[in-house]
Write a protein that holds these residues in place. Structure first.
Motif, PDB file in Angstrom:
ATOM      1  N   HIS A  10       0.857  -1.180   0.000  1.00  0.00           N
ATOM      2  CA  HIS A  10       0.000   0.000   0.000  1.00  0.00           C
ATOM      3  C   HIS A  10       0.894   1.231   0.000  1.00  0.00           C
ATOM      4  CE1 HIS A  10      -3.992  -1.907   1.102  1.00  0.00           C
ATOM      5  NE2 HIS A  10      -3.139  -2.904   1.298  1.00  0.00           N
ATOM      6  N   VAL A  11       0.625   2.159  -0.914  1.00  0.00           N
ATOM      7  CA  VAL A  11       1.468   3.349  -1.061  1.00  0.00           C
ATOM      8  C   VAL A  11       0.581   4.585  -1.206  1.00  0.00           C
ATOM      9  CG1 VAL A  11       3.171   4.526  -2.523  1.00  0.00           C
ATOM     10  CG2 VAL A  11       3.366   2.065  -2.115  1.00  0.00           C
ATOM     11  N   SER A  12       0.964   5.656  -0.512  1.00  0.00           N
ATOM     12  CA  SER A  12       0.225   6.917  -0.569  1.00  0.00           C
ATOM     13  C   SER A  12       1.136   8.054  -1.014  1.00  0.00           C
ATOM     14  CB  SER A  12      -0.360   7.255   0.803  1.00  0.00           C
ATOM     15  OG  SER A  12      -1.311   6.298   1.197  1.00  0.00           O
ATOM     16  N   VAL A  13       0.510   9.131  -1.508  1.00  0.00           N
ATOM     17  CA  VAL A  13       1.227  10.367  -1.805  1.00  0.00           C
ATOM     18  C   VAL A  13       0.490  11.512  -1.131  1.00  0.00           C
ATOM     19  CG1 VAL A  13       2.141   9.559  -4.020  1.00  0.00           C
ATOM     20  CG2 VAL A  13      -0.053  10.756  -3.950  1.00  0.00           C
ATOM     21  N   GLU A  14       1.241  12.587  -0.827  1.00  0.00           N
ATOM     22  CA  GLU A  14       0.641  13.765  -0.227  1.00  0.00           C
ATOM     23  C   GLU A  14      -0.009  14.631  -1.307  1.00  0.00           C
ATOM     24  OE1 GLU A  14       0.032  14.959   2.776  1.00  0.00           O
ATOM     25  OE2 GLU A  14       0.822  13.134   3.723  1.00  0.00           O
ATOM     26  N   THR A  15      -1.219  15.072  -1.049  1.00  0.00           N
ATOM     27  CA  THR A  15      -1.909  15.999  -1.940  1.00  0.00           C
ATOM     28  C   THR A  15      -2.367  17.209  -1.130  1.00  0.00           C
ATOM     29  OG1 THR A  15      -4.151  15.131  -1.604  1.00  0.00           O
ATOM     30  CG2 THR A  15      -2.766  13.995  -3.230  1.00  0.00           C
ATOM     31  N   GLU A  16      -2.946  18.185  -1.807  1.00  0.00           N
ATOM     32  CA  GLU A  16      -3.459  19.365  -1.107  1.00  0.00           C
ATOM     33  C   GLU A  16      -4.547  18.994  -0.107  1.00  0.00           C
ATOM     34  OE1 GLU A  16      -4.815  22.083  -4.047  1.00  0.00           O
ATOM     35  OE2 GLU A  16      -2.780  22.640  -4.704  1.00  0.00           O
ATOM     36  N   ASP A  17      -5.212  17.882  -0.367  1.00  0.00           N
ATOM     37  CA  ASP A  17      -6.294  17.433   0.513  1.00  0.00           C
ATOM     38  C   ASP A  17      -5.846  16.368   1.507  1.00  0.00           C
ATOM     39  OD1 ASP A  17      -8.122  19.108  -0.872  1.00  0.00           O
ATOM     40  OD2 ASP A  17      -8.295  17.588  -2.447  1.00  0.00           O
ATOM     41  N   GLY A  18      -4.518  16.186   1.609  1.00  0.00           N
ATOM     42  CA  GLY A  18      -3.993  15.177   2.523  1.00  0.00           C
ATOM     43  C   GLY A  18      -3.518  13.942   1.788  1.00  0.00           C
ATOM     44  N   PRO A  19      -3.142  12.878   2.516  1.00  0.00           N
ATOM     45  CA  PRO A  19      -2.628  11.672   1.873  1.00  0.00           C
ATOM     46  C   PRO A  19      -3.670  11.012   0.971  1.00  0.00           C
ATOM     47  CG  PRO A  19      -2.184  11.651   4.237  1.00  0.00           C
ATOM     48  CD  PRO A  19      -3.140  12.773   3.989  1.00  0.00           C
ATOM     49  N   LYS A  20      -3.206  10.549  -0.179  1.00  0.00           N
ATOM     50  CA  LYS A  20      -4.091   9.820  -1.095  1.00  0.00           C
ATOM     51  C   LYS A  20      -3.463   8.459  -1.395  1.00  0.00           C
ATOM     52  CE  LYS A  20      -6.147   9.851  -5.710  1.00  0.00           C
ATOM     53  NZ  LYS A  20      -6.248  10.564  -7.014  1.00  0.00           N
ATOM     54  N   GLU A  21      -4.213   7.395  -1.174  1.00  0.00           N
ATOM     55  CA  GLU A  21      -3.695   6.052  -1.424  1.00  0.00           C
ATOM     56  C   GLU A  21      -3.703   5.767  -2.925  1.00  0.00           C
ATOM     57  OE1 GLU A  21      -3.957   1.839   0.834  1.00  0.00           O
ATOM     58  OE2 GLU A  21      -5.879   2.569   0.080  1.00  0.00           O
ATOM     59  N   ILE A  22      -2.557   5.368  -3.442  1.00  0.00           N
ATOM     60  CA  ILE A  22      -2.414   5.055  -4.867  1.00  0.00           C
ATOM     61  C   ILE A  22      -2.367   3.540  -5.083  1.00  0.00           C
ATOM     62  CG2 ILE A  22      -1.063   5.403  -6.959  1.00  0.00           C
ATOM     63  CD1 ILE A  22      -2.266   7.965  -5.858  1.00  0.00           C
ATOM     64  N   LEU A  23      -1.493   2.859  -4.360  1.00  0.00           N
ATOM     65  CA  LEU A  23      -1.456   1.393  -4.428  1.00  0.00           C
ATOM     66  C   LEU A  23      -2.258   0.832  -3.269  1.00  0.00           C
ATOM     67  CD1 LEU A  23       2.259   0.598  -5.394  1.00  0.00           C
ATOM     68  CD2 LEU A  23       0.294   1.042  -6.878  1.00  0.00           C
ATOM     69  N   LYS A  24      -3.132  -0.126  -3.573  1.00  0.00           N
ATOM     70  CA  LYS A  24      -4.117  -0.583  -2.600  1.00  0.00           C
ATOM     71  C   LYS A  24      -4.026  -2.083  -2.343  1.00  0.00           C
ATOM     72  CE  LYS A  24      -7.076   3.174  -4.210  1.00  0.00           C
ATOM     73  NZ  LYS A  24      -8.363   3.575  -4.840  1.00  0.00           N
ATOM     74  N   GLY A  25      -2.786  -2.544  -2.212  1.00  0.00           N
ATOM     75  CA  GLY A  25      -2.582  -3.960  -1.907  1.00  0.00           C
ATOM     76  C   GLY A  25      -2.100  -4.740  -3.108  1.00  0.00           C
ATOM     77  N   VAL A  26      -0.859  -4.470  -3.524  1.00  0.00           N
ATOM     78  CA  VAL A  26      -0.277  -5.140  -4.697  1.00  0.00           C
ATOM     79  C   VAL A  26       0.607  -6.289  -4.237  1.00  0.00           C
ATOM     80  CG1 VAL A  26       1.277  -4.885  -6.671  1.00  0.00           C
ATOM     81  CG2 VAL A  26      -0.351  -3.062  -6.108  1.00  0.00           C
ATOM     82  N   THR A  27       0.366  -7.464  -4.790  1.00  0.00           N
ATOM     83  CA  THR A  27       1.181  -8.646  -4.506  1.00  0.00           C
ATOM     84  C   THR A  27       1.694  -9.207  -5.827  1.00  0.00           C
ATOM     85  OG1 THR A  27      -0.027  -9.188  -2.475  1.00  0.00           O
ATOM     86  CG2 THR A  27       1.174 -10.977  -3.538  1.00  0.00           C
ATOM     87  N   LEU A  28       3.007  -9.354  -5.907  1.00  0.00           N
ATOM     88  CA  LEU A  28       3.628  -9.734  -7.179  1.00  0.00           C
ATOM     89  C   LEU A  28       5.000 -10.314  -6.902  1.00  0.00           C
ATOM     90  CD1 LEU A  28       3.573  -9.527 -10.332  1.00  0.00           C
ATOM     91  CD2 LEU A  28       4.512  -7.222 -10.069  1.00  0.00           C
ATOM     92  N   THR A  29       5.331 -11.430  -7.540  1.00  0.00           N
ATOM     93  CA  THR A  29       6.642 -12.048  -7.387  1.00  0.00           C
ATOM     94  C   THR A  29       7.304 -12.200  -8.755  1.00  0.00           C
ATOM     95  OG1 THR A  29       5.972 -13.273  -5.416  1.00  0.00           O
ATOM     96  CG2 THR A  29       7.919 -14.075  -6.575  1.00  0.00           C
ATOM     97  N   ILE A  30       8.529 -11.685  -8.860  1.00  0.00           N
ATOM     98  CA  ILE A  30       9.300 -11.794 -10.097  1.00  0.00           C
ATOM     99  C   ILE A  30      10.525 -12.652  -9.806  1.00  0.00           C
ATOM    100  CG2 ILE A  30      10.558 -10.526 -11.885  1.00  0.00           C
ATOM    101  CD1 ILE A  30       8.816  -8.088 -11.007  1.00  0.00           C
ATOM    102  N   ASN A  31      10.541 -13.841 -10.332  1.00  0.00           N
ATOM    103  CA  ASN A  31      11.676 -14.732 -10.167  1.00  0.00           C
ATOM    104  C   ASN A  31      12.711 -14.483 -11.253  1.00  0.00           C
ATOM    105  OD1 ASN A  31      10.642 -16.340  -7.898  1.00  0.00           O
ATOM    106  ND2 ASN A  31       9.131 -17.082  -9.376  1.00  0.00           N
ATOM    107  N   GLY A  32      13.951 -14.817 -10.937  1.00  0.00           N
ATOM    108  CA  GLY A  32      15.003 -14.715 -11.931  1.00  0.00           C
ATOM    109  C   GLY A  32      14.644 -15.511 -13.177  1.00  0.00           C
ATOM    110  N   GLY A  33      14.898 -14.918 -14.330  1.00  0.00           N
ATOM    111  CA  GLY A  33      14.569 -15.575 -15.592  1.00  0.00           C
ATOM    112  C   GLY A  33      13.175 -15.269 -16.095  1.00  0.00           C
TER     113      GLY A  33
END
Length: 252
Positions: A10-33
């Protein structure tokens, strides 16, 4: 074989109206190759994921984890992430007046490896790498990205990728602004990197055209800060034919 593992991020950024959530629960696995493509409409969080992995201070991770080979990426500074083996090719590479490409590349390589490359072999390596992406070696004496065309900036990103040789490359819309020739040249550079054993690629793009040159193992559809769908390369073909409407409508 390296593994980049993202769990419930979960990732947020600051805006004029306060924190805004951009990522809302991302799950991802990148294996070699493996090569993973992330696709989605504007504002869906694709670039936020890239910059959060790299450690951009604008983005605040509020929960979740990112690990590289089991090590906590989120506890690392930006330079530590690079030394650990992460690489970010930016959508809009910045100009660095007063710093030559040759000095920039050698300083970066020294920082990554912990020792300066031998000058004679390094110059040869740089010239050969620039030649592979059809950049005049004279660009090495110019300031970083200053006066470069969009295609030249993206080719320079591939030069960095090849010379720094990370474990995992995060490529944020590397295809944006490229004509057909530059797209092919940049894609060939990415393919040279990923043909090495154990390398992982996270490729962020709006369009399927780059996927004609770089074949993904998995495709993930981003909508509203989440992965709305995932599948094999055939998913990209479906998106090309039908767009994102099916997924954006479902998120409303």
């Amino acid at each position: 074989m390296s593994t980049l593992e993202i769990k419930d991020l979960h990732v947020s950024v600051e805006t004029e109206d306060g924190p805004k959530e951009i990522l809302k629960g991302v799950t991802l696995t990148i294996n070699g190759g493996e090569t993973h493509a992330i696709m989605g409409p504007n504002g869906s969080g694709k670039s936020t994921l890239a910059y959060s992995i790299a450690g951009h201070p604008k983005y605040t991770v509020t929960s979740g984890t990112v690990t590289l080979d089991g090590d906590d990426v989120l506890e690392m500074s930006v330079d530590e992430r690079a030394r650990a083996g992460l690489f970010l090719a930016m959508q809009y590479p910045v100009e660095v007046p007063g710093v030559s490409v040759s000095n920039f590349l050698r300083t970066a390589k020294t920082a990554i490896d912990g020792e300066a490359p031998k000058l004679r072999t390094w110059v040869k390596d740089v010239n050969e790498t620039m030649s592979r992406v059809q950049m005049d070696p004279a660009f090495a004496q110019r300031n970083v990205n200053e006066g470069f065309s969009g295609g030249e900036k993206k080719r320079h990103e591939i030069v960095q990728l090849e010379l720094l040789n990370p474990k995992v490359a995060v490529l944020d819309e590397t295809d944006s602004g490229l004509d057909i020739d530059a797209l092919r040249i940049v894609s060939e550079g990415v393919n040279r990197f990923r043909e090495q054993e154990g390398k992982g690629v996270l490729l962020i793009t709006h369009y399927t055209r780059i996927l004609r040159y770089i074949k993904p193992d998995q495709v993930h559809v981003f909508v509203d800060g989440r992965i709305a769908e995932q599948g094999g390369p055939e998913l990209a073909d479906e998106l090309e034919a039908n767009g994102y409407e099916k997924y954006t409508a479902a998120s409303v």
